[in-house]
Design a protein around this motif. Sequence first.
Motif, short mmCIF file in Angstrom:
data_model
loop_
_atom_site.label_atom_id
_atom_site.label_comp_id
_atom_site.label_asym_id
_atom_site.label_seq_id
_atom_site.Cartn_x
_atom_site.Cartn_y
_atom_site.Cartn_z
N ASN B 50 51.02 32.47 26.94
CA ASN B 50 50.46 33.19 25.84
C ASN B 50 50.70 34.55 25.05
OD1 ASN B 50 47.86 31.60 26.39
ND2 ASN B 50 46.70 33.05 27.74
N PHE B 55 48.85 35.01 21.33
CA PHE B 55 47.65 35.35 21.72
C PHE B 55 47.34 36.54 21.96
CE2 PHE B 55 47.35 30.55 22.36
CZ PHE B 55 46.94 30.10 20.96
N ILE B 56 48.30 37.00 23.11
CA ILE B 56 48.05 38.36 23.58
C ILE B 56 49.16 39.38 23.19
CG2 ILE B 56 46.49 37.97 25.30
CD1 ILE B 56 48.62 37.46 27.35
N PRO B 73 49.61 34.62 16.78
CA PRO B 73 49.78 33.07 16.86
C PRO B 73 50.22 32.76 15.35
CG PRO B 73 47.47 33.54 17.20
CD PRO B 73 48.41 34.93 17.11
#
Lengths: 261, 261
Positions: B50, B55-56, B73
């Motif tokens: 991720n 995303f993070i 992203p």
Amino acid sequence: MGRSILKNLIPVLIFILLWQVIALMVTAVKGVPFPTPWQTGVKFGSLLGGQFLSDHTLYRHILDSLTRWFIGFSIAAIAGIGYGLAAGWSRLFEDATYKILHILQLIPGLAWIPVAILIFGIGETATIFMIAMTAFTPVAINVLSGVKRLDTTFVRAALMMGAGRKALFLQVLLPGSLPAILSGLRIGLGNGWRVLVAAEMIVGTGTGLGYSIIQARWTLDYTSAFACLGVICAIGLVFEQFIFNPLEQRTIARWALDRDA
Amino acid sequence: MIRIENISKRYRYNGHESAMILSDINLTIPEGQFVCLLGPSGCGKTTLLNLVAGFIKPSQGRILFNDARVTGPGPERGVVFQDATLFPWLTVRQNVEFGLRQRGLNNNNRTKIATEYLHLVGMALHANAYPHTLSGGMRQRIAIARVLALEPQALLMDEPFSSLDINSREHLQDELLRVWDAHRRTLLYVTHSVEEAVYLADRVIIMGPAPKSICGDMILPLKRPRKHFSDEFRSVIASLRLSLDALPCCIKPSEKKSGRI
């Protein structure tokens, strides 16, 4: 086919039978004429034939009620969906306003009467205001929770595929919360309808089904009041059966997918 | 090329810092390499993926993709999730077209490209179906087509076949290898299955609990195509098993799904 007609017919028959029994009992015990299903039906027929009811035809009453309902509900739907999407999108906005929504939700529809009359005076606008206020909260709350419950991975997937903020909103958030929007609208529509009938009884609109019921009561024309009640039920059923049920079934079947996965 | 530099990650709940998930990771994944992240559940494989997906955000360190810092992203890093996360309100083709639409391609080109990639994963016949009518394996194929249509420079896959039955899983593994072989894109693949890692990867990175996040890094000495039951295949599995056995079998779950974007 035959079976399903029978299945739908049975509750109607039971209802009419119960009504008949109660009518006969009330008439016998209390000595007041309680309209039977048959009498109501006959009255309904002559109202449909154009007989006047508190100075207007039944059609006029139905049309006026539907118009008020439609206007009030449209305002509530637009505002409620707008609020829900905005608050679901922005945490700040949600935190600032959510408590107000909860307070609004606690206020019964009819309690808006003094507010409505103070702001708009007696009549049309006051009724529409009351419908809008009662229909707004369920729409807003449902849409908000729908947006918030939307799977994070949907949002991630959309961003990963290059969606900008506008696309994320229009192509993911909006369609993704459609089931919640629909169920909010359904509840809002029902609430609005109930408060409409009650408001017409009190706010003094001069026409409408609620107004007719209360007028018929003053003139002891209970059969007409019952006929109006029947019309109110029929309108509710039509909206459920022919608008919301098909819409919900379509969306729920499709959207169900990733919910339980 | 993916460069992971001094990456650490802690999650934060209600303002409190929770335990370290990833600690001081340094990795370089060259262009075109098929890398499996292997390790017990809870060791942070998905978290690392991720982070690469954007995303993070890391608590420390940075990730470079083709020398540019990853800040969010984007379609150059296509992600296949554990669940297909197709949009249920779109048809199969529209799902594949989603990313193309974000790129501003016109209708004809979108349909052409989408059909091409649906062919590639053997789903062209289902282009007009809605996702809820398809099986899990079919949905995952479409999820792969949807990402390939973005023509990403790297693919990130998070246990994409783990919820499928063995038969579909092995089929999809073969198809993934076929597709990967055609373009040789960098592929980062999270799995907890030793067999899967050995069957697919050029290089296996074994992950364990922080603070020792990377426990092993091995280039597999196996030629392609690989056979599940060859002796060398088994001996590689046995040696990876040994390294894994030294790790605790599972670590307390730490990644919580949040309902907010």
